[in-house]
Design an enzyme around this catalytic site. Structure first.
Site, PDB file in Angstrom:
ATOM      1  CB  SER A 159      -0.978  -0.034   1.175  1.00  0.00           C
ATOM      2  OG  SER A 159      -1.933   1.001   1.044  1.00  0.00           O
ATOM      3  CG  HIS A 175       5.714   3.061   4.473  1.00  0.00           C
ATOM      4  ND1 HIS A 175       6.750   2.173   4.650  1.00  0.00           N
ATOM      5  CD2 HIS A 175       6.141   4.253   4.968  1.00  0.00           C
ATOM      6  CE1 HIS A 175       7.760   2.791   5.242  1.00  0.00           C
ATOM      7  NE2 HIS A 175       7.415   4.060   5.437  1.00  0.00           N
ATOM      8  CB  CYS A 176       4.681  -0.721  -0.345  1.00  0.00           C
ATOM      9  SG  CYS A 176       4.368  -1.801   1.057  1.00  0.00           S
ATOM     10  CB  VAL A 177       3.744   2.975  -3.826  1.00  0.00           C
ATOM     11  CG1 VAL A 177       3.204   1.594  -4.149  1.00  0.00           C
ATOM     12  CG2 VAL A 177       2.716   3.812  -3.081  1.00  0.00           C
TER      13      VAL A 177
END
Length: 361
Positions: A342, A344-346
């Site tokens: 989500s 934070h990952c991107v």
């Protein structure tokens, strides 16, 4: 007998550099526009709409550098951002070849020294232990960022993903054994050598090892899906209420370890439970890892993933008091989670500061 030091040409910490916490003021947020419908198992259109809402929201508060892989990605990004009424003056479309969009992991990790100068570290990336090929363009992304910014790049010949590390402003790093000790990443390094590497490159002073992460997490248990600092002394920890859920025991163990954690002066941390989504989500029979802990902290805001779940609003209510002075905003992430991550990952934050330059670029 002391642990041998991993082989490094440069040790940024010896030059006074360390990785600042996410809540440090940002110069910009870096992220990458989704592409290739096959990567999203037919969900690309919905993912792009959620992504446009994310970029438009972040751009209200700080500049966004949006990596676009090709002409189609750039055109679709412009169209979606216009529909989202994004402040385009705050958004730079940056052409960059990529294999995937998870810039927290394939992008650089920025570091800063006491003078406020910012450099970047370029770790190897191997698609979470070789799970998704190819990854050659993703592995080159930090070098391309350094060239774009004219910024010093410290190359590190070991695998590391930004989502596997959670740091506060006192040099405490939270991580998981299931990820960092995976033999598919750095099989030649012991736990002690990994700790030395984090100290030498990112200025970490203490490494706290938790056992593992969420069921269905293809990263082998990234910390940013389960446990996050909200300030130097407060930690939010994902919890599962259903004792029959496989996540229950892992999350309970993580919480117990954190509640026993002490700082250098022997003081406990404030540990705040953050519920996991109630509804189990699956894609093609495989469990997905939705979580509210994958929020992103920026200049005056926090964006929190929402899944159309009964626990969505409760998660926002837990987080809002922990971020005084920041607007805590829930945004849809039901399509984005089909890719396994989500907000934070991107995203990847570039801290404020003068660009550090030397002869290595």
């Amino acid at each position: 007998m002391p642990e041998p030091k991993p082989d490094l040409t440069d040790r940024p910490a010896a030059l006074g550099f360390a990785m600042p916490p996410e809540w440090t003021p940002h110069a910009a947020t870096w992220t990458s526009w989704p592409f290739d419908d096959a990567l999203w198992v037919g969900h690309l259109a919905a993912v792009r709409e959620e992504f446009a809402a994310l970029v438009a929201t972040v751009a209200r508060f700080e500049p966004v550098i949006l990596n676009v892989r090709d002409d189609e990605a750039e055109a679709s990004a412009r169209a979606a951002l216009e529909r989202a009424e994004a402040p385009m003056a705050q958004i730079t479309l940056h052409r960059m070849p990529l294999n995937d969009v998870w810039f927290r992991d394939n992008g650089p990790l920025f570091i800063r020294n006491a003078k406020g100068e910012v450099a970047l570290t370029d770790w190897r990336f191997n698609a979470w232990g070789g799970k998704y090929a190819p990854w050659d363009e993703d592995d080159r992304a930090p070098q391309r960022v350094a060239k774009t910014l004219g910024m010093t790049r410290f190359a590190v010949p070991y695998v590391m993903e930004g989502g596997s590390l959670e740091l506060n402003g006192q040099g405490v790093c939270l991580t998981t054994r299931s990820c960092l000790l995976s033999p598919a990443r750095n099989p030649e390094l012991t736990q002690g050598e990994i700790e030395t590497l984090l100290r030498d490159v990112l200025g970490v002073r203490q490494v706290v090892w938790l056992p593992g992460g969420l069921e269905g997490d293809h990263t082998d248990g990234h910390i940013d899906t389960i446990v996050r600092f909200t300030d130097d002394r407060t930690i939010v920890c994902a919890v599962e209420a259903d004792e029959d859920d496989p996540n229950f025991a892992t999350m309970a163990h993580n919480r117990a370890l954190l509640e026993g954690l002490r700082d250098a002066e022997g003081n406990p941390y404030r540990v705040v439970p953050l519920p996991l989504p109630k509804t189990r989500l699956e894609l093609e029979g495989v469990r997905l890892p939705p979580t509210y802990a994958n929020f992103y902290i920026g200049n005056g805001f926090v964006v929190v993933p929402q899944y159309g779940d009964p626990h969505d609003e409760g998660a926002l209510e837990v987080l809002r008091p922990l971020f005084p002075g920041r607007e805590v905003i829930g945004l849809p992430s039901r399509a984005l989670i089909t890719g396994g991550g989500s907000f934070h990952c991107v995203t990847q934050q570039q801290p404020e500061g003068e660009i550090y330059r030397d002869e290595r670029n």
